[in-house]
Design an enzyme around this catalytic site. Structure first.
Site: not given
Ligand code: OAD
Length: 244
Positions: A63, A120, A187, A212-213, A230
């Site tokens: 962190y 979060h 996400t 989303n991507l 995005a």
């Molecule tokens: P993820 O890393 O799981 O997912 C990211 C998403 O963003 C994926 O579906 C990618 O395809 C998409 N992506 C990547 N680049 C992009 C772009 N340039 N434009 C649009 N979309 C794009 O991240 P989260 O869903 O945020 O929790 O993960 C959820 C939680 O899991 C986080 O908050 C974290 C993690 O563990 C905690 O820290 C508690």
């Protein structure tokens, strides 16, 4: 999206994909190949209370690194567009925008958003496990600095770990109940309860849009999914909403 005139209240859920183009790694490897490992550990094995109890230095180092990194990054076009929507929507329509973010960076705020709910937690906060105080924190925690409020060396990242309850769930569900439109941006739909908000929003009568991507685990639940980066999709959608 057509027929936006009946839309007043908007809930926007954001994830790591919104910050990817600012140079902040996403959590799960996807089409864009974000790293899913850190020092040979899966994120799911670092971001837990059990990992912190077992090896606090490992967790604090992770962190500290991320906290330092976000301070060298800048908001991208997606953050700036959401900031503009957040500032202008109420004045234009009398409705409300709530940005619920899973991200623990501060790029929505630096992108001009005013109403951001960090479900979060936040990298730039430290939380004292001894006295429950929260402090804005930009430096490292690995040397166990004393809590400015109680002097105990009990500060930890103010981050919701796996197995812990996300913040302000009542406020989120209150906003979902009032929402005419739910938009999910960047996400993967892998982590609950956030991954379930689309179904909650639908049941509560909102239209649902995903930006989303790539297709996510939740794509089937959305009325509409737009695929792309995005930094392109979000400004275009905000222009549509604001009619500019
Ligand atoms: P993820 O890393 O799981 O997912 C990211 C998403 O963003 C994926 O579906 C990618 O395809 C998409 N992506 C990547 N680049 C992009 C772009 N340039 N434009 C649009 N979309 C794009 O991240 P989260 O869903 O945020 O929790 O993960 C959820 C939680 O899991 C986080 O908050 C974290 C993690 O563990 C905690 O820290 C508690």
């Amino acid at each position: 999206m057509g027929g936006m005139s009946h839309i007043r209240n908007i809930v926007i859920l954001t994830g790591a994909g919104v910050s990817a183009e600012s140079g902040i790694d996403t959590f799960r490897a996807g089409a864009n190949g974000g790293p899913s490992l850190w020092e040979q550990h899966r994120v799911e094995d670092v971001a837990t209370p059990e990992a912190y109890a077992r090896d606090p230095d490992l967790v604090l180092r992770f962190y500290d690194m991320r906290r330092a990194a976000i301070q060298t990054k800048e908001p991208n076009a997606a953050h700036l567009a959401l900031g503009r929507l957040d500032r202008e929507w109420a004045r234009k329509t009398g409705g409300q925008v709530l940005i619920v973010t899973q991200n623990v960076d501060d790029l929505h705020e630096r992108g001009g958003a005013v109403d951001v709910l960090h479900m979060h937690g936040e990298h730039l906060n430290a939380w004292c496990a001894a006295c429950d105080a929260r402090h804005r924190w930009t430096g490292p925690l690995i040397q166990r600095p004393p809590c400015p409020a109680c002097d105990e060396a009990a500060l930890r990242p103010d981050i919701v770990w796996f197995g812990e309850m996300p913040y302000r769930m009542d406020d989120i569900f209150g906003a979902l109940r009032e929402a005419d439109l739910f938009v999910s941006i960047g996400t993967s739909g892998a982590v609950y309860p956030a991954a379930g908000f689309v179904r909650n929003a639908r049941e509560l009568g909102a239209r649902t849009l995903e930006l989303n991507l790539e297709r996510s685990q939740g794509s089937a639940w959305f009325d509409e999914t737009r695929l792309g980066p995005a930094s392109e999709l979000v400004p275009a959608w905000v222009d549509e909403m604001l009619g500019s």
